[in-house]
Design an enzyme around this catalytic site. Sequence first.
Site, PDB file in Angstrom:
ATOM      1  N   CYS A  94      -1.212  -0.795   3.993  1.00 17.43           N
ATOM      2  CA  CYS A  94      -1.596   0.537   3.556  1.00 17.43           C
ATOM      3  C   CYS A  94      -0.537   1.562   3.906  1.00 17.43           C
ATOM      4  O   CYS A  94       0.474   1.270   4.528  1.00 17.43           O
ATOM      5  CB  CYS A  94      -2.926   0.943   4.178  1.00 17.43           C
ATOM      6  SG  CYS A  94      -2.850   1.060   5.965  1.00 17.43           S
ATOM      7  N   GLY A 120      -0.137   0.277  -1.125  1.00 19.85           N
ATOM      8  CA  GLY A 120      -1.495  -0.197  -1.331  1.00 19.85           C
ATOM      9  C   GLY A 120      -2.067   0.325  -2.623  1.00 19.85           C
ATOM     10  O   GLY A 120      -1.958   1.522  -2.907  1.00 19.85           O
ATOM     11  N   ASN A 194      -2.687   2.013   9.513  1.00 17.67           N
ATOM     12  CA  ASN A 194      -1.722   1.091   8.924  1.00 17.67           C
ATOM     13  C   ASN A 194      -1.363   0.056   9.976  1.00 17.67           C
ATOM     14  O   ASN A 194      -0.847   0.398  11.035  1.00 17.67           O
ATOM     15  CB  ASN A 194      -0.472   1.855   8.475  1.00 17.67           C
ATOM     16  CG  ASN A 194       0.620   0.951   7.939  1.00 17.67           C
ATOM     17  OD1 ASN A 194       1.792   1.285   7.987  1.00 17.67           O
ATOM     18  ND2 ASN A 194       0.266  -0.195   7.388  1.00 17.67           N
ATOM     19  N   GLY A 195      -1.673  -1.202   9.702  1.00 12.48           N
ATOM     20  CA  GLY A 195      -1.369  -2.263  10.650  1.00 12.48           C
ATOM     21  C   GLY A 195      -2.493  -3.275  10.712  1.00 12.48           C
ATOM     22  O   GLY A 195      -3.336  -3.353   9.819  1.00 12.48           O
ATOM     23  N   TYR A 335      11.603  -5.129   1.799  1.00 13.56           N
ATOM     24  CA  TYR A 335      10.697  -5.106   0.649  1.00 13.56           C
ATOM     25  C   TYR A 335       9.749  -3.921   0.597  1.00 13.56           C
ATOM     26  O   TYR A 335       9.615  -3.271  -0.437  1.00 13.56           O
ATOM     27  CB  TYR A 335       9.880  -6.400   0.624  1.00 13.56           C
ATOM     28  CG  TYR A 335       8.858  -6.459  -0.492  1.00 13.56           C
ATOM     29  CD1 TYR A 335       9.251  -6.539  -1.828  1.00 13.56           C
ATOM     30  CD2 TYR A 335       7.493  -6.422  -0.210  1.00 13.56           C
ATOM     31  CE1 TYR A 335       8.312  -6.585  -2.854  1.00 13.56           C
ATOM     32  CE2 TYR A 335       6.550  -6.472  -1.231  1.00 13.56           C
ATOM     33  CZ  TYR A 335       6.967  -6.555  -2.551  1.00 13.56           C
ATOM     34  OH  TYR A 335       6.041  -6.597  -3.553  1.00 13.56           O
TER      35      TYR A 335
END
Length: 540
Positions: A94, A120, A194-195, A335
């Site tokens: 996310c 996301g 996030n994680g 990426y």
Amino acid sequence: MAAIKPSLISSSHSIRHTPLHPTLTPLFCCPKTLNPKPPFLKITLAVSHSLSRAHNTSFIVHSKNPISHILSADKEYPDDISVDYDDEKPREECGVVGIYGDPEASHLCYLALHALQHRGQEGAGIVCVKDSVLQTITGMGLVSEVFDQSKLDQLPGDLAIGHVRYSTAGSSMLKNVQPFVAGYRFGSVGVAHNGNFVNYRALRAMLEENGSIFNTSSDTEVVLHLIANSKDRPFLLRIVEACEQLEGAYSMVFVTEDKLVAVRDPHGFRPLVMGRRSNGAVVFASETCALDLIEATFEREVCPGEVLVVDKEGVLSQCLWFCPQPKQCIFEHIYFSQPNSVVFGRSVYETRFAIGEILATESPAECDVVIAVPDSGVVAALGYAAKAGVPFQQGLIRSHYVGRTFIEPSQKIRDFGVKLKLSPVRAVLEGKRIVVVDDSIVRGTTSSKIVRLLKEAGAKEVHLRIASPPIIGSCYYGVDTPSAEELISNKMKVEEMREAMGLDSLAYLRLDSLKKLLGKQYHNFCYACFTRDYPVKPRD
């Protein structure tokens, strides 16, 4: 991660001031204060949920893949079930954003989430605070599908957080879309994360045993329960106590009736940056590209192990966890992140371009043209072409208008899913020796289909260059990668992969070359997906 529990009086430090000329702070805890807006009012709680469109499942493709019989996952991923090529990539969980002190906070949050959409696409949400009331709208789908002007008009206020989601822990459904908002005895709180917590199941079991009731299957919800169960009174100390129990990766933003809080785990796995708009509004975001879009000036990164609290007094910085060595995700540069972002103090574009140059130097191929698998392979392909002195051309055109669900033709088309997203350009490929650059190979099924597309379009030779080392380990820190048994690099040697995919040559970026490129910072990155050497051991 064994967090070191500090004494908030003696061990931690906090400074609050307002600098006249903010400057970039290096990657260690260095307190800094901005100048936000006036305070909010008394505590009340009103949470509104607005449903957006339903998010449909992925489509079915019928095609024989030359390497699928080698993978142990062929029962779960048979030849006739293969979604578009994006599903072969690692997935970032996310992106998060937080804004304090701007009267158009929800609108700016919406724009920032647009800039983070690549992190996301399953769901999006915004929580905004007005007169001490937390109001939230979440929905399935893209940011533009969840929100319109009428929805944003329902989110007034100058304090907001937002989230775009791809699920790693927790299934894809509306109840798992963040930010999450909850009320507890001292008020209300919203969180965007996030994680991934590697001890999520153990924490959830402990909380449920003590009477907690969970509404979602997301690992993020445990944070709210830990905050609510804390015996500390100040909200900052509740966050500290909660985070001391978390293991794994987390860059989080919290919102209360009058505060915006940002926190990053001691290893700094996932990025989180701080900026400021010209009117003094403070902004936190997963990437600098979000700051750029809403015209916020980049201040610095949130340091690993740092907590930043923004309220009417300014910005309070506290460094409460010490980790001697950051372990930032290297795939942010390979990426995940946008090329125009600066992540972990490095330009993503420059890193990818340099990787392409390294591939051209260490793994050259006699070729007529260099192409990329769009979009993530483009910058590395440009670097390869520049170093090799060979023209870069668009040999594959990506369609940006294909959703994740569509009508499948009754007559089966080979490589249907890949063809919907990628179209070969025969004029570029026919009769040519091609070097094609991609960022990574995961399961390998899609790569072989792309090779087949290129050869069917007339490519005389196809040489594949991968801008990362082979992926041999699953990630447990917020990246959705398959199990190790499904990773093709665990099943086959490079020469075996080359032969199975029908390539004329195949070469990866060497890990030692990647570390050399990173210079003195190389030890600040996590390479677990390439080495299976995990900085925080997975427990669940």
